[in-house]
Design a protein around this motif. Structure first.
Motif, short mmCIF file in Angstrom:
data_model
loop_
_atom_site.label_atom_id
_atom_site.label_comp_id
_atom_site.label_asym_id
_atom_site.label_seq_id
_atom_site.Cartn_x
_atom_site.Cartn_y
_atom_site.Cartn_z
N SER A 265 -7.24 -9.27 -5.36
CA SER A 265 -7.53 -7.84 -5.35
C SER A 265 -6.47 -7.05 -6.09
CB SER A 265 -7.72 -7.31 -3.93
OG SER A 265 -6.52 -7.37 -3.22
N MET B 68 -9.84 3.86 -3.86
CA MET B 68 -8.96 3.00 -4.66
C MET B 68 -7.52 3.14 -4.21
SD MET B 68 -10.23 3.18 -8.56
CE MET B 68 -11.89 2.76 -9.06
N SER B 69 -7.12 4.37 -3.88
CA SER B 69 -5.73 4.61 -3.51
C SER B 69 -5.42 4.14 -2.10
CB SER B 69 -5.40 6.09 -3.58
OG SER B 69 -5.60 6.56 -4.86
N LYS B 70 -6.36 4.36 -1.19
CA LYS B 70 -6.00 4.23 0.22
C LYS B 70 -6.43 2.94 0.90
CE LYS B 70 -4.13 8.25 0.26
NZ LYS B 70 -2.67 8.28 0.16
N THR C 168 -14.81 1.41 -7.53
CA THR C 168 -15.52 1.27 -8.80
C THR C 168 -17.00 1.59 -8.63
OG1 THR C 168 -13.95 -0.43 -9.48
CG2 THR C 168 -16.01 -0.31 -10.72
N PRO D 139 -10.70 -1.29 -4.75
CA PRO D 139 -11.22 -1.26 -6.12
C PRO D 139 -12.71 -1.54 -6.21
CG PRO D 139 -9.62 -3.05 -5.81
CD PRO D 139 -9.56 -2.19 -4.59
N LEU D 140 -13.25 -2.35 -5.30
CA LEU D 140 -14.69 -2.68 -5.39
C LEU D 140 -15.55 -1.46 -5.04
CD1 LEU D 140 -14.60 -6.25 -3.82
CD2 LEU D 140 -15.12 -5.69 -6.20
N GLY E 148 -6.36 -0.38 -0.05
CA GLY E 148 -5.37 -1.46 -0.07
C GLY E 148 -5.94 -2.83 -0.37
N GLY E 149 -6.94 -3.27 0.34
CA GLY E 149 -7.52 -4.59 0.09
C GLY E 149 -8.51 -4.56 -1.07
N ALA E 150 -9.23 -5.66 -1.23
CA ALA E 150 -10.17 -5.78 -2.34
C ALA E 150 -11.27 -4.73 -2.28
CB ALA E 150 -10.80 -7.16 -2.34
N THR F 62 -2.62 -3.54 -2.07
CA THR F 62 -2.19 -2.98 -3.34
C THR F 62 -2.63 -1.52 -3.43
OG1 THR F 62 -4.16 -3.90 -4.40
CG2 THR F 62 -2.11 -5.13 -4.63
N MET G 229 -11.69 7.74 -6.22
CA MET G 229 -10.24 7.83 -6.36
C MET G 229 -9.56 7.58 -5.01
SD MET G 229 -9.69 8.30 -9.48
CE MET G 229 -7.93 8.67 -9.43
N PHE H 51 -3.61 1.70 -5.76
CA PHE H 51 -4.03 2.21 -7.06
C PHE H 51 -3.00 3.19 -7.62
CE2 PHE H 51 -6.44 5.43 -9.47
CZ PHE H 51 -7.01 4.63 -10.42
N THR I 250 0.84 -1.20 0.00
CA THR I 250 0.00 0.00 0.00
C THR I 250 0.88 1.25 0.00
OG1 THR I 250 -0.05 -0.02 2.41
CG2 THR I 250 -1.84 -1.15 1.28
#
Lengths: 260, 225
Positions: free
Chosen positions: A70, B75-77, B88, B84-85, B79-81, A44, B72, A46, A37
């Motif tokens: 993920s 997504m950046s902060k 999005t 992005p979920l 870390g886990g799934a 992960t 945004m 972004f 991170t």
């Protein structure tokens, strides 16, 4: 330039380690790690992925390899933000083992091949066993050792363990085929480095070539053979560069891949 | 009750979300420890804290801008799934509402449906897989039904929140088929899915923000948290 690689992992150490390992065999390829991170934790990022795509994009394309689920989702999210033109030259190959896939892809990229070919390189790491097709090729290549009637120069084993049997064009097509056997004399056998050197050099040749039945242009398949010192390589090739390819492999092996 | 919801509501929703996630942080961590990697509460808390910080720094003028900011940042902060979920989800919701300054019930229901579709596109999960989709899909169905019946936005969100909570509870007996919990197979049964639980919390926060805006708070909905 060549295709760049972006390695996404939940762990910064894994991403860096994979790049380090792959760089050993692909010194000129842009390998970008995007692990962990933003604040260095497990996960992960972004932003790391987004900036990683920019760094890895040489203009010739980017292949993204990932670890757990993920990481794939983060990468897909980042792809969604790219301009179409850039997105079209970025591929992701989520289902291959990360370490093996990265090495296979990096070796392919080092040869300067297209993005599609690098993707195929990564995919070759997916299959532990040689594909059915290459088995068949190996079998049909057997007769090349003793071509029926047509050989003007009969196979003549040289002083070393190398036995070459050039087979002139089988008639109209002008397709060359050649084969040869050589014993591995270097102590480590066909380990990662010689496998990479072999696959890399052969990729540039216009021939279908197998070693002991597997595609010799795939570093991963060569490594899965696990050939040790004292074992025999059977090389078979068809295509315009068949002879050159067989000579290269047998020459390298007879020379102990420069490791003696 | 107001016929539409504005940027003040969207901002209040995000701030409420940060508050409920912080409040339920430990509960989410415990749920995730049972069947996952114990980071869901912490990741979401970090993500929504960052969203609040971004809201303090900027002043998004439309609901869509609020959603994109959240997308945004998560997504950046995160870390886990969930990054992005949920990222999005907010992104697709933001795209759906576009530049609109006022969201009516049908548009709100569409935005929720787009958010759910985004999660499905990203995570490839279906109802019954023991994921956040088990909360989102009933919520979207309830919101759509309410909007079609002519309900106001606050009631649409209330219907979604109630359905999401029931959906989250419905994951208790399920065997996980997606995500980290799927590695546990049968052993995942008997635990609530953390993503479904947090989804229900977020939709509850949306409904509460709308109720507050509807109760005469109006523009001041933003100052609720």
């Amino acid at each position: 330039m060549s295709v760049g690689l972006l390695i996404i992992s939940h762990s910064a150490k894994i991403a860096e380690g994979v790049c380090e390992l792959a760089a050993q065999m692909a010194a000129d390829v842009v390998l970008v790690p995007a692990g962990g991170t933003d604040d260095g934790g497990i996960g992960t990022s972004f932003e790391k992925v987004q900036s990683g795509i920019e760094k890895a994009d040489t203009g010739d394309g980017v292949l993204i390899l990932t670890d757990l689920g993920s990481a794939v989702m983060t990468a897909e999210s980042a792809l969604e933000f790219l301009e179409d033109a850039q997105r079209n030259r970025v591929r992701m190959q989520p289902d291959v083992p990360l370490v093996e896939g990265a090495i296979a892809a990096a070796v392919a990229a080092q040869t300067g091949v297209t993005l599609e070919a690098v993707v195929q390189g990564a995919q070759s790491a997916q299959t532990g066993a040689p594909a059915g097709g290459t088995q068949g090729e190996a079998a049909s290549a057997e007769p090349a050792i003793a071509p029926s009637g047509s050989a003007e120069q009969p196979a003549e084993p040289s002083e070393s363990a190398i036995a070459l049997s050039p087979e002139p064009a089988g008639g109209a097509g002008g397709v060359e085929s050649a084969s040869g056997d050589v014993e591995l004399i270097n102590p480590m056998g066909l380990h990662a480095r010689p496998a990479a050197v072999t696959a890399q050099e052969l990729t540039g040749m216009d021939a279908d070539i197998t070693i002991n039945g597997v595609d010799a242009k795939s570093v991963m398949l060569l490594m899965t053979l696990g050939l040790k010192q004292g074992q025999t390589l059977h090389v078979a090739a068809t295509g315009p560069d068949a002879r050159k390819a067989v000579d290269f492999v047998t020459g390298q092996a007879a020379d102990g891949f420069g490791e003696l | 009750m107001a016929d539409t919801l504005n940027a003040a509501w969207a901002e209040a929703w995000l701030r409420n979300s940060a508050a409920v996630v912080a409040e339920h942080r430990k509960e989410l961590i415990d749920l995730d420890r049972a069947i996952g990697d114990a980071d869901h509460g912490e990741n979401l808390d970090r993500g929504f804290s960052a969203v609040v910080q971004k809201l303090d720094e900027s002043n998004p003028e439309t609901p869509g801008a609020c959603f994109k900011l959240a997308a945004m940042t998560l997504m950046s902060k995160v870390g886990g799934a969930a990054g992005p979920l949920f990222g999005t989800a907010y992104l697709r919701a933001g795209t759906t509402v576009g530049e609109s300054t006022e969201l009516d019930s049908p548009l709100l229901a569409q935005a929720l449906a787009a958010a759910r579709d985004g999660i499905v596109a990203r995570g490839k999960a279906e109802v019954g897989d023991k994921t956040m989709i088990d909360a989102w899909t009933p919520a979207v169905d309830a919101a759509t039904e309410a909007a079609e019946a002519g309900a106001g936005p606050a009631d649409v969100l209330e219907a979604a929140a109630v359905a999401a909570q029931q959906g989250a509870e419905s994951t208790d007996p399920l065997v996980a088929r997606k995500g980290r919990a799927s590695y546990l197979a049968e052993r995942s049964a008997g635990h609530r899915d953390p993503g479904a639980a947090s989804s229900a919390l977020l939709l509850r926060a949306a409904a509460d923000a709308a109720a507050a805006a509807g109760n005469g708070a109006g523009e001041a909905g933003a100052s609720g948290a």
